[in-house]
Each structure stands twice: as C-alpha cells, then as structure tokens.
Design a protein around this motif. Structure first.
Motif: not given
Length: 149
Positions: A82-83, A85-88, A90, A105
């Motif tokens: 999940k993290e 997908d938020e940083l890179d 999806p 972030p």
C-alpha cells in the motif's frame, strides 16, 4: 591559474568506484558542474578537491566508511504494498537487485533503495544505505574549469 577554494564553481570529470567497479563515471560523457559546499559531492570528496588547479588530474583512495559512512542495519526496511503504491506507480513489479527511486512523502525530492526481497503480499524489503557505505572508494578527477568568487 585558478585553484579550487570553498564555494568554487567547478567543471570536472570524475569517477567514483568501489570494490565492484564504477558507480559514477563522467569521463565518457559530458563533464559535471557543481559548486563546492552545496552537497553535490560528499564532504570527504570535496576536501580532496581543495587546492587543485585547473587542468589537474588526480586519483584518491579513501578508506572504507570515510566517504559514505558505515552500513546501518536500520536502513534496511520492509515497505508494505500500500505504501509503495502511494510512493511509486500503483501495481508496479519489483525485482531483487533493482534500484527504486521513490518520491519523498513530503514532495521534497526523492530517495533510493535497492530491492533485497519481495514477499508474496507485495511488500518489498529495501536497503537505503548508500551502495558504497562501509566500502573503500576510489575517486578520480580531472579539473576542467574553476571559478572562485
């Protein structure tokens, strides 16, 4: 002839290598330009440049850990899917040995880590240590131009 002082603006070729070979090498392409003291190079590397004149070529052998410090086991971390997908991107696929450059972030730049393992749930174990941490470093330079203020 201009000599490198703190704060100097430089044009140079450089090669940074560890026991496994080159990490950065500008000799085959365009030279680098930087201002000493702005963090473009590690402080231990910048120290070696001080006093060199335009046209100088030198190679420095630095002992393990002097340039990029010692490896820190706390810099090896698992990131949940999940993290990631938020940083890179999806649903991106990751492979062991791949270097990931992820957006911070807070949006203030990026950070990089080497993929050490990928779990079935998509979590990725990353090593955020510099690749040359705890390694001896060879630093070769050719000074092309120096501008001091």
């Amino acid at each position: 002839m201009n000599v490198i002082h703190p704060g100097a603006f430089l044009t140079l070729h450089y090669r940074l290598a560890g026991p496994q070979g080159d990490v950065v090498n500008t000799f085959a392409g365009p030279p680098a330009t930087l201002t000493l003291g702005t963090g473009s190079l590690a402080p231990a590397l910048e120290q070696r440049l001080l006093g060199l004149a335009e046209g100088a070529r030198a190679t420095f052998e630095l002992p393990e850990g002097e340039v990029f410090g010692q490896r820190n086991p706390d810099m090896i971390q698992w990131l949940p899917r999940k993290e990631l997908d938020e940083l890179d991107a999806p649903d991106a696929a990751y492979a062991v040995g791949e270097v990931l450059e992820l957006a911070r972030p807070d949006g203030q730049g990026t950070f990089a880590g080497v993929v050490l393992a990928v779990r079935g749930d998509g979590a990725v174990q990353l090593d955020f240590n510099h690749p040359l941490a705890s390694r001896p470093v060879s630093f070769e330079v050719q000074i092309i131009g120096v501008m001091n203020d």
